[in-house]
Enzyme design. Structure first.
Site, PDB file in Angstrom:
ATOM      1  N   ASP A 150       1.477  -1.138  17.552  1.00 45.26           N
ATOM      2  CA  ASP A 150       1.759  -0.104  16.543  1.00 45.26           C
ATOM      3  C   ASP A 150       1.762   1.282  17.205  1.00 45.26           C
ATOM      4  O   ASP A 150       2.690   2.072  17.009  1.00 45.26           O
ATOM      5  CB  ASP A 150       0.683  -0.204  15.447  1.00 45.26           C
ATOM      6  CG  ASP A 150       0.848   0.845  14.377  1.00 45.26           C
ATOM      7  OD1 ASP A 150       1.703   0.663  13.505  1.00 45.26           O
ATOM      8  OD2 ASP A 150       0.106   1.857  14.414  1.00 45.26           O
ATOM      9  N   THR A 188       0.830  -1.212   0.000  1.00 39.94           N
ATOM     10  CA  THR A 188       0.000   0.000   0.000  1.00 39.94           C
ATOM     11  C   THR A 188       0.863   1.260   0.000  1.00 39.94           C
ATOM     12  O   THR A 188       0.653   2.173  -0.813  1.00 39.94           O
ATOM     13  CB  THR A 188      -0.910   0.005   1.254  1.00 39.94           C
ATOM     14  OG1 THR A 188      -1.651  -1.214   1.263  1.00 39.94           O
ATOM     15  CG2 THR A 188      -1.866   1.169   1.245  1.00 39.94           C
ATOM     16  N   VAL A 189       1.851   1.324   0.883  1.00 35.06           N
ATOM     17  CA  VAL A 189       2.637   2.552   1.013  1.00 35.06           C
ATOM     18  C   VAL A 189       3.581   2.730  -0.193  1.00 35.06           C
ATOM     19  O   VAL A 189       3.621   3.802  -0.811  1.00 35.06           O
ATOM     20  CB  VAL A 189       3.434   2.557   2.345  1.00 35.06           C
ATOM     21  CG1 VAL A 189       4.298   3.800   2.448  1.00 35.06           C
ATOM     22  CG2 VAL A 189       2.478   2.464   3.527  1.00 35.06           C
ATOM     23  N   GLY A 201      -6.819  -0.940   3.416  1.00 35.44           N
ATOM     24  CA  GLY A 201      -5.357  -0.753   3.468  1.00 35.44           C
ATOM     25  C   GLY A 201      -4.887   0.005   4.693  1.00 35.44           C
ATOM     26  O   GLY A 201      -3.812   0.598   4.686  1.00 35.44           O
ATOM     27  N   LYS A 229       4.919   4.104  17.818  1.00 42.04           N
ATOM     28  CA  LYS A 229       4.771   5.514  17.432  1.00 42.04           C
ATOM     29  C   LYS A 229       4.978   6.419  18.650  1.00 42.04           C
ATOM     30  O   LYS A 229       5.589   7.486  18.554  1.00 42.04           O
ATOM     31  CB  LYS A 229       3.381   5.738  16.832  1.00 42.04           C
ATOM     32  CG  LYS A 229       3.208   5.047  15.464  1.00 42.04           C
ATOM     33  CD  LYS A 229       1.755   5.008  15.042  1.00 42.04           C
ATOM     34  CE  LYS A 229       1.593   4.421  13.649  1.00 42.04           C
ATOM     35  NZ  LYS A 229       0.201   4.116  13.298  1.00 42.04           N
ATOM     36  N   VAL A 246       4.683   8.057  12.053  1.00 44.01           N
ATOM     37  CA  VAL A 246       3.705   8.417  13.103  1.00 44.01           C
ATOM     38  C   VAL A 246       2.526   9.196  12.518  1.00 44.01           C
ATOM     39  O   VAL A 246       2.724  10.196  11.830  1.00 44.01           O
ATOM     40  CB  VAL A 246       4.369   9.281  14.208  1.00 44.01           C
ATOM     41  CG1 VAL A 246       3.347   9.667  15.278  1.00 44.01           C
ATOM     42  CG2 VAL A 246       5.540   8.547  14.845  1.00 44.01           C
ATOM     43  N   ILE A 304      -0.485  13.238   8.972  1.00 41.96           N
ATOM     44  CA  ILE A 304      -0.377  14.437   9.816  1.00 41.96           C
ATOM     45  C   ILE A 304       1.098  14.820   9.965  1.00 41.96           C
ATOM     46  O   ILE A 304       1.907  13.984  10.373  1.00 41.96           O
ATOM     47  CB  ILE A 304      -0.943  14.183  11.245  1.00 41.96           C
ATOM     48  CG1 ILE A 304      -2.387  13.689  11.181  1.00 41.96           C
ATOM     49  CG2 ILE A 304      -0.844  15.445  12.091  1.00 41.96           C
ATOM     50  CD1 ILE A 304      -2.961  13.327  12.556  1.00 41.96           C
ATOM     51  N   GLY A 322      -3.464   4.674   5.361  1.00 41.83           N
ATOM     52  CA  GLY A 322      -3.995   4.608   4.003  1.00 41.83           C
ATOM     53  C   GLY A 322      -2.940   5.020   2.992  1.00 41.83           C
ATOM     54  O   GLY A 322      -1.932   5.637   3.333  1.00 41.83           O
TER      55      GLY A 322
END
Ligand code: HSE
Length: 412
Positions: A200, A13-14, A186, A204, A131, A135, A301
């Site tokens: 996760d 996905t990334v 995703g 972070k 993270v 954002i 996402g």
């Protein structure tokens, strides 16, 4: 025009999001950098899978092929697990490449070593995507809050968990249904245990701690809990009390000590996290000059994460000399009060009988067996020991009594 050559490690996905964004925003990249950005190579694992990658790009399963390219300026890493990723990135830095990573587990474990090595080799490390997805919280802490003394950072840091909690509340989906949807969109990790059990968010949180305070708490001292204990029944009970469940990471530094927790908590309407829904994340920073800042945006996402990576691409190319602001040592405040004795507000659920003790203030009975109370965490833990199935969650901020509000509304 000269060219910046990029390799992308991983095409999930990334990785795919980064590849597509470099193509779709090539004009903006060229205008900003004064150079064209080209993806020179992509590292993949499965050669059988069909991918939409231009034939000018080297697609390989061997990292050595990438390292041997004639020109290689930036390595973007979008694979999971600590190894061989860490080794790949060290080799890329040794070769003189800037690196950008989206891998929070690897970076939480090895970020410091990578940053030190990069400083030695005079290249940059971008880790915005580790993270809170899209954002820009890393750059905010790294570049824009250098003088402020940070007191506390709180955040909703896992998009999958927040998405599941929202789906369960708004659409009455089961936990399992909501998780499948998060995976289809995703958002979830390859192993979603990392999302729903809080690992996760924990990684972070450690990355944020290092940025905000220059250090981390002892990992084993951090209370980490996921969202798997949050049932539909609990979500409804919380709603009745005017509260919403959020999975919240919190890091506070006082008196040279750092405390962190990563666990579900309840918030009321006045809290900035109350309206953070779906895959959104939010980070609230409290510092001494500016006061309180809350950043909110998509936390997972394809494109939100790609956004963080391509913005890092610009950053690492324009700021090749590393500015390491990871050594903050400012103190704010004095010491933690005896943390276990501090009075807090809690929602307790499945209470079978009310013990008679002055240590607990009974604020409100929300419904049978569900109470809002004031007590120290020591007392609540004690209560949970006595009543086996008891569940308890902290309420962050002021609690507005629902029954009082209801009575007032009735009287109108
Ligand atoms: N699985 C992660 C999440 C992806 O849901 O937040 C973004 O780090």
């Amino acid at each position: 025009m000269s060219v910046i050559k990029v390799a992308i490690l991983g095409f999930g996905t990334v990785g795919e999001g980064v590849y597509r964004t470099i193509q779709s925003h090539s004009e903006e990249l060229t205008a900003t950098l004064g150079k064209k950005v080209e993806v020179a190579a992509v590292l993949i694992r499965n050669t059988q899978k069909k991918r939409n990658i231009s034939e000018n790009v080297l697609v390989t399963t061997e990292f050595a092929d990438i390292l041997n390219l004639d020109q290689l300026d930036v390595v973007v890493e979008a694979i999971v697990d600590k190894e061989p990723t860490f080794t790949f990135l060290k080799s890329a830095i040794q070769r003189g490449c800037h690196i950008i990573t989206a891998n929070k587990e690897m970076f939480a474990h090895h970020g410091k070593e990578l940053l030190d090595l990069a400083a030695e080799k005079r290249v940059s490390v971008g880790f915005e995507a580790t993270v809170a997805g899209g954002i820009p919280v890393i750059q905010t802490l790294r570049q824009l809050l250098n003088i402020n003394r940070v007191k506390q950072v709180r955040g909703i840091l896992n998009g999958t968990s927040n998405f599941i909690l929202s789906e369960m509340r708004e659409k009455k989906q089961s936990f399992a249904q909501a998780l499948v949807l998060a995976q289809e969109n995703g958002y979830a990790e390859a192993d979603p245990t990392n999302d729903v059990e809080g690992f996760d968010a924990f990684y972070k949180t450690m990355i944020l701690s290092r940025l905000a305070f220059g250090e981390e708490p002892n990992w084993q001292d951090v209370e980490r809990e996921g969202i798997t204990s949050i049932t539909s029944e609990l979500i409804e009970a919380a709603e009745t009390a005017g509260l919403r469940f959020k999975h919240i990471a919190s890091i506070t530094r006082l008196g040279g000590q750092i405390k962190a927790t990563v666990k579900p908590a309840l918030v009321g309407k006045e809290n900035p996290f109350y309206h953070v829904e779906g895959v959104q994340n939010a980070v609230n920073v409290q510092s001494d000059i500016v006061g309180e800042i809350t950043l909110q945006g998509p936390g997972a996402g394809m494109f939100p994460t790609a956004s963080a990576v391509v913005e890092d691409l610009v950053h690492v190319c324009l700021n090749p000399t590393v500015k390491r602001n990871l050594t903050r040592s400012q103190e704010v405040g004095t010491e933690f009060s005896k943390h276990d004795d501090k009075q807090e507000t809690w929602l307790v659920h499945r209470l079978t009988h009310k013990p008679i003790t002055p240590a607990i203030t009974w604020i409100e009975e929300v419904e049978e067996g569900t109470y809002v109370i004031n007590a120290s965490s020591k007392e609540v833990k004690q209560l949970a020991k006595q009543q086996k199935n008891l569940l308890y969650f902290p309420i962050i901020g002021e609690y507005e009594r629902v029954n009082q509000v209801k009575a007032a509304l009735k009287a109108l």
